[in-house]
Enzyme design. Structure first.
Site, mmCIF file in Angstrom:
data_model
loop_
_atom_site.group_PDB
_atom_site.id
_atom_site.type_symbol
_atom_site.label_atom_id
_atom_site.label_comp_id
_atom_site.label_asym_id
_atom_site.label_seq_id
_atom_site.Cartn_x
_atom_site.Cartn_y
_atom_site.Cartn_z
ATOM 1 C CB CYS A 187 -63.344 -28.059 -17.928
ATOM 2 S SG CYS A 187 -63.169 -26.622 -16.907
HETATM 3 N N1 CO8 Z 1 -55.488 -8.343 -10.471
HETATM 4 C C1 CO8 Z 1 -54.205 -7.923 -10.450
HETATM 5 N N2 CO8 Z 1 -53.145 -8.743 -10.276
HETATM 6 C C2 CO8 Z 1 -53.418 -10.050 -10.102
HETATM 7 C C3 CO8 Z 1 -54.725 -10.561 -10.100
HETATM 8 C C4 CO8 Z 1 -55.787 -9.646 -10.292
HETATM 9 N N3 CO8 Z 1 -57.070 -10.052 -10.319
HETATM 10 N N4 CO8 Z 1 -54.661 -11.896 -9.919
HETATM 11 C C5 CO8 Z 1 -53.370 -12.213 -9.804
HETATM 12 N N5 CO8 Z 1 -52.602 -11.098 -9.887
HETATM 13 C C6 CO8 Z 1 -51.151 -11.010 -9.782
HETATM 14 C C7 CO8 Z 1 -50.552 -12.195 -9.039
HETATM 15 O O1 CO8 Z 1 -50.587 -12.027 -7.659
HETATM 16 C C8 CO8 Z 1 -49.148 -12.208 -9.587
HETATM 17 O O2 CO8 Z 1 -48.374 -11.269 -8.923
HETATM 18 P P1 CO8 Z 1 -46.827 -11.589 -8.599
HETATM 19 O O3 CO8 Z 1 -46.171 -11.801 -9.934
HETATM 20 O O4 CO8 Z 1 -46.397 -10.379 -7.871
HETATM 21 O O5 CO8 Z 1 -46.864 -12.844 -7.772
HETATM 22 C C9 CO8 Z 1 -49.316 -11.744 -11.011
HETATM 23 O O6 CO8 Z 1 -50.559 -11.013 -11.054
HETATM 24 C C10 CO8 Z 1 -49.394 -12.906 -11.954
HETATM 25 O O7 CO8 Z 1 -50.345 -13.852 -11.432
HETATM 26 P P2 CO8 Z 1 -50.491 -15.276 -11.975
HETATM 27 O O8 CO8 Z 1 -49.163 -15.919 -12.092
HETATM 28 O O9 CO8 Z 1 -51.531 -16.023 -11.186
HETATM 29 O O10 CO8 Z 1 -51.077 -14.892 -13.408
HETATM 30 P P3 CO8 Z 1 -51.206 -15.758 -14.703
HETATM 31 O O11 CO8 Z 1 -50.606 -14.956 -15.800
HETATM 32 O O12 CO8 Z 1 -50.771 -17.165 -14.546
HETATM 33 O O13 CO8 Z 1 -52.778 -15.746 -14.926
HETATM 34 C C11 CO8 Z 1 -54.611 -17.267 -14.637
HETATM 35 C C12 CO8 Z 1 -53.628 -16.328 -13.977
HETATM 36 C C13 CO8 Z 1 -55.558 -16.405 -15.489
HETATM 37 C C14 CO8 Z 1 -55.433 -17.960 -13.577
HETATM 38 C C15 CO8 Z 1 -53.882 -18.289 -15.516
HETATM 39 O O14 CO8 Z 1 -52.860 -18.911 -14.800
HETATM 40 C C16 CO8 Z 1 -54.801 -19.356 -16.086
HETATM 41 O O15 CO8 Z 1 -55.859 -19.091 -16.649
HETATM 42 N N6 CO8 Z 1 -54.402 -20.589 -16.030
HETATM 43 C C17 CO8 Z 1 -55.191 -21.693 -16.561
HETATM 44 C C18 CO8 Z 1 -56.153 -22.088 -15.544
HETATM 45 C C19 CO8 Z 1 -57.237 -22.962 -16.049
HETATM 46 O O16 CO8 Z 1 -57.520 -23.137 -17.196
HETATM 47 N N7 CO8 Z 1 -57.895 -23.540 -15.101
HETATM 48 C C20 CO8 Z 1 -59.005 -24.306 -15.368
HETATM 49 C C21 CO8 Z 1 -60.079 -23.720 -14.572
HETATM 50 S S1 CO8 Z 1 -61.654 -24.110 -15.116
HETATM 51 C C22 CO8 Z 1 -61.980 -25.724 -14.771
HETATM 52 O O17 CO8 Z 1 -61.155 -26.570 -14.747
HETATM 53 C C23 CO8 Z 1 -63.403 -26.024 -14.487
HETATM 54 C C24 CO8 Z 1 -63.629 -26.186 -13.031
HETATM 55 C C25 CO8 Z 1 -65.092 -26.347 -12.774
HETATM 56 C C26 CO8 Z 1 -65.877 -25.070 -12.901
HETATM 57 C C27 CO8 Z 1 -65.818 -24.213 -11.683
HETATM 58 C C28 CO8 Z 1 -66.938 -23.215 -11.667
HETATM 59 C C29 CO8 Z 1 -66.865 -22.273 -10.517
#
Ligand code: CO8
Length: 379
Positions: free
Chosen positions: A161
């Protein structure tokens, strides 16, 4: 080439290539849910006996709420929504043809050259910097250099990133050191091939795009708009919370080179919790090093991974919410485009700034890696 060391380096132009194909959350969720339902039906017996876990369903409402993403662009849409495939269908090109990544890089590069009022003859160095390159060698940057008939040198660099900000740092240093007068940086973020479209937690996160930036000495700049780079700062801390194990050792490890861990995977919650305070500290420290306060910054072109992450960082910095003018958001439309997000925001949201206005470009993500530049509009 005779070069005199400049007093200042400027960003004199940016370019953006947006693929023509859009995938909405609704389309993505419909395909994933059809795939998950079919999987669950096919394995109903084992799931019932607790031998297999059922695939949970995704939802468009969740995606918008958890990430702020409403759609993403795809270089190739064909195959992604096909439940018998769940990955883009990108035909292999011959060695005589331009590679896919060089092609999208060239679109953004030409756009940036035009904005900076430069021709390929003005460029001394080309850097392709992104989360993945489609091969190790020859460098994509050298292929782009060749296609544009640029003299000088070119190389690829990978910092996930922070690839765009870290490359901007290198360009700034080259120009200030006098090793290049004018540098073309490109971020061809072809993310879709690394997305696990069968993973409910991450199938919605990424989009494809390419951005490009020209950095040159202030003395040579003839662009209508430019930004002096006042300072750069970088920081890294090892974490496996965002990871892909795709690599050249898979062949000798005798493992499935297409296994789930060979695709993007993350512990999103942990990333969120750990990275937000790091970014807050990083940006405060960077501003303080120039004697600047948060209120002195007119615009924050922040990394675009997740709306809640940006809001949390802004809340920590400002003690309040930011307006869209202060910290523009583009991920609703582009999704997370790895390193390109802050550059897309900069490209699309800068015309209204006045000469003298200060801005911050910042990235944060895998590594962990955090990069920032403090810039001042000078034209
Ligand atoms: N639909 C419905 N429900 C879902 C879904 C979905 N798609 N996904 C998860 N849920 C559920 C989960 O199972 C969970 O259920 P429960 O509470 O029953 O366990 C509930 O929804 C909440 O899930 P999360 O706790 O996972 O949800 P969050 O509110 O934390 O959101 C995110 C998830 C969006 C992933 C969030 O945590 C986030 O964005 N965090 C930051 C991550 C980030 O910035 N990462 C960097 C990635 S990019 C990067 O570094 C570059 C890498 C190189 C590029 C790669 C290219 C491919």
């Amino acid at each position: 080439m005779s070069i005199t060391k400049p007093n200042s380096a400027v960003i004199s132009g940016t370019g953006l290539f947006t693929p023509e194909h859009v995938i909405t959350n609704e389309e993505l969720v419909a395909a994933y849910n059809a795939w998950a339902n079919r999987y669950n039906d096919a394995h109903a017996e084992k799931i019932k006996k607790g031998k297999l876990k059922a695939k949970p369903l995704s939802s468009a409402e969740f995606i918008v709420k958890a990430s702020g993403i409403e759609q993403r662009f795809a270089y190739v849409k064909d195959g992604i929504l096909d439940i018998d495939r769940m990955r883009p269908r990108i035909p292999e090109r011959s060695e005589a043809e331009l590679s896919d990544q060089a092609e999208i890089a060239l679109h953004a590069a030409r756009d940036a050259l035009k904005a900076a009022n430069k021709t390929p003859a003005d460029i001394d160095a080309v850097v392709v910097s992104c989360a993945y390159t489609q091969r190790s060698y020859p460098a994509i940057a050298i292929e782009v250099q060749n296609a544009l008939e640029i003299e000088g040198f070119a190389f690829d660099m990978l910092v996930a990133c922070s690839a765009a900000t870290f490359a901007l740092h290198r360009a700034y240093e080259m120009v200030m050191a006098g090793t290049a007068r004018c540098v073309l940086l490109i971020n061809p973020e072809l993310t879709s091939p690394q997305v696990n479209y069968q993973d409910r937690d991450s199938h919605f996160i990424f989009g494809d795009v390419a951005t490009a930036t020209i950095v040159e000495s202030m003395d040579t700049c003839t662009a209508s708009q430019s930004y002096e780079i006042l300072s750069t700062r970088a920081e890294t801390r090892f974490s496996s919370n965002v990871r892909s194990n795709m690599g050249y050792l898979s062949r000798v490890n005798d493992v499935d080179p297409f296994g789930e861990d060979k695709l993007f995977h993350q512990n999103g919650r942990r990333v969120f919790k750990e990275v937000c305070p790091m970014v807050d500290r990083h940006l405060r420290g960077h501003l303080q090093s120039l004697g600047l306060a948060i209120k002195d910054i007119k615009r924050w072109w922040l990394h675009q991974a997740n709306i809640n992450m940006n809001q949390m960082i802004i809340q920590r910095l400002f003690g309040r919410k930011a307006s869209p003018e202060e910290a523009p958001i583009i991920l609703d439309c582009y999704a997370n485009t790895a390193s390109a997000g802050s550059i897309i925001a900069f490209h699309l949201h800068q015309d209204d700034l006045a000469v003298g206005d200060l801005g911050v470009i910042s990235s944060f993500g895998a590594g962990y890696s955090i990069g920032s530049l403090i810039v001042r509009k000078c034209r």
